[in-house]
Design an enzyme around this catalytic site. Structure first.
Site, PDB file in Angstrom:
ATOM      1  N   GLU A   1       0.887  -1.162   0.000  1.00 35.18           N
ATOM      2  CA  GLU A   1       0.000   0.000   0.000  1.00 35.18           C
ATOM      3  C   GLU A   1       0.922   1.208   0.000  1.00 35.18           C
ATOM      4  OE1 GLU A   1      -1.612   3.188   0.729  1.00 35.18           O
ATOM      5  OE2 GLU A   1      -1.735   2.524   2.803  1.00 35.18           O
TER       6      GLU A   1
ATOM      7  N   CYS B   1      -2.473   8.536   3.354  1.00 36.02           N
ATOM      8  CA  CYS B   1      -2.270   7.984   2.012  1.00 36.02           C
ATOM      9  C   CYS B   1      -3.519   8.142   1.152  1.00 36.02           C
ATOM     10  CB  CYS B   1      -1.873   6.518   2.102  1.00 36.02           C
ATOM     11  SG  CYS B   1      -2.953   5.509   3.133  1.00 36.02           S
TER      12      CYS B   1
END
Length: 469
Positions: free
Chosen positions: A246, A280
């Site tokens: 990720e 993020c």
């Protein structure tokens, strides 16, 4: 935090090769010291996990995760204080993070009970084989979880909880900048009944420790959250072990001409500025239709200007610090370059130490590195477009593709956005920051490989075995 903590291996807290200080980004005071592990100690931790097999039932694992969630709830203020002190996150954001971590633990506790296979008849060819194939999901083995500085508790829970739910053993390598929350979590798991020989934790320099772990021969899966640069290096080096990444994003929020402007402003404010812009899946680019751009940026600047920047430990503070002065300086430099290229600052653009004020910019060139790169800071750069096709073009003109949002009342635009945006998830009338523990989370392109989210992470952390009878 005691200097005796930081290396948990072989079922106990152990001495390392030195001690590292953890500093508060707001005060620069030392808020904790942790034991640093050597590469040899990391390898030994992995070897120890590989030498045991979990005998926990799904019921046992569910109880452990549920008890850990309850412990986080009881000790919410202590966990939140640790998060805030080591990361500079505003205490209200830190409290929300503890709540999210507890929710993740509870959801994984239930999802771990639903790990199932299927029965498949094999009489489907001319051979007419009247057999029954039964599939089961087995734990993959030893999971190496490498986590970043932002959201230092929840990022660890997102990896460790599904690993335990799937009956794996796990070695945690938290960010060297924010290891204290991970240490607290491991302690909480142990106090909640997790057998100590099923988990390890190593702190120290990421390059040498992670390299030692993935090349130890004892790691079956690497799950990494961090920068695209480091993710690419790990992917090139990790070999044939299972991997999920990720990585970065330049999260886009599209505002069409028919958007609900107050709702869009609220989503942009939360997505761009919560956790000091260090998320993020946060809003990192705003793509606004020229017909409503003036109204939108005016209202967004007003909302940003109302946010309180100050002491992260003060409940009245909305924006704490970035992780360190260097990070804040980098945001400052990118904003300055965008302004030099033609962007206009409506508010913010001020730095003091590791703090950076919420900044709204209009008329940002789409090739500015403020929006081309992943900018980890409280900025809301607005790119103007003339129509929906241009908005799609700008969204996809990125090396990243994690999540995107679009505000529109046009069903066809919503449908086409879901089809055309090259990202892992599209949120209609919401920001890219949308999250829920029961949905898949992950991106495309340089935003990563694989999926998180309780059920989906459990699937990544298990392997299918087939029995034919």
């Amino acid at each position: 935090m005691s200097a005796e903590w930081g290396l948990f291996s072989g079922g106990r807290w152990s001495p390392g090769v030195g001690v590292a200080e953890v500093r508060n980004p707001y005060t620069d005071e030392v808020v904790g010291t942790v034991v640093r592990a050597s590469p040899e100690q990391a390898l030994e931790a992995a070897r120890g996990l590989a030498g045991v097999r979990s005998e926990l039932t799904a019921y046992d694992r569910s109880n452990i995760l549920t008890a850990t969630a309850e412990l986080l709830h009881r000790e919410r203020d202590d966990f939140a204080s640790t998060i805030s002190q080591e990361s500079g996150l505003a205490i209200m954001d830190a409290r929300r993070e503890v709540d999210r971590a507890a929710t993740q633990l509870r959801y994984c506790a239930e999802e771990g009970k639903r790990i199932t296979g299927e029965a498949i008849r094999t009489d489907v060819t001319s051979a007419r084989q009247r057999r029954l194939a039964i599939t089961t999901r087995e734990p993959i083995g030893v999971v190496c979880a490498v986590t970043p500085f932002n959201r230092p508790l929840n990022q660890v829970v997102t990896k460790v909880a599904p690993a335990i739910a799937a009956n794996n053993r796990v070695v945690v390598k938290p960010s060297e900048k924010t290891p204290l929350s991970a240490i607290r979590l491991v302690d909480a798991l142990l106090r909640s009944g997790l057998p100590p020989d099923l988990i390890a934790l190593v702190c120290g320099e990421p390059g040498e420790l992670v390299d030692a772990l993935i090349h130890s021969g004892h790691i079956d899966m690497l799950t990494f959250t961090g920068s695209t640069r480091v993710g690419r290096l790990l992917a090139a080096s990790a070999g044939m072990i299972r991997q999920t990444y990720e990585l970065g994003d330049s999260g886009a929020l599209v505002i069409m001409a028919d958007a609900d402007i107050p709702a869009a402003v609220a989503a942009a404010t939360a997505g761009a500025f919560a956790t000091s812009g260090q998320s993020c899946r946060g809003v990192k680019r705003i793509i606004a239709h020229e017909d409503v751009a003036d109204e939108f940026v005016r209202e967004l600047a007003a909302a940003a200007s109302a946010l309180v920047v100050g002491d992260p430990g003060d409940p009245a503070t909305d924006i704490g610090t970035l992780i360190d002065r260097h990070a804040a300086s980098e945001v400052e430099a990118r904003v300055a370059r965008a302004v030099a290229a033609g962007a206009r600052v409506l508010c913010g653009a001020r730095r003091v130490g590791a703090q950076y004020w919420p900044t709204v910019l209009d008329h940002v060139p789409r090739d500015a590195d403020l929006v081309r790169l992943e900018t980890f800071g409280p900025t809301a750069p607005v790119i103007r477009v003339k129509d929906f096709p241009e908005a799609v073009e700008v969204v996809n003109d990125s090396r990243y593709g994690l999540q995107a949002g679009i505000f529109t009342n046009n069903l066809e635009h919503a449908r086409r956005a879901a089809e055309l945006f090259d990202v892992g998830a599209v949120v209609v009338n919401g920001g890219p920051q949308f999250e829920s523990p029961n949905i898949p989370f992950g991106g495309v392109k340089d935003s990563g490989i694989g999926r998180e989210g309780a059920r989906y992470a459990i699937e990544e952390m298990t392997r299918v075995k087939t029995l034919v009878i």
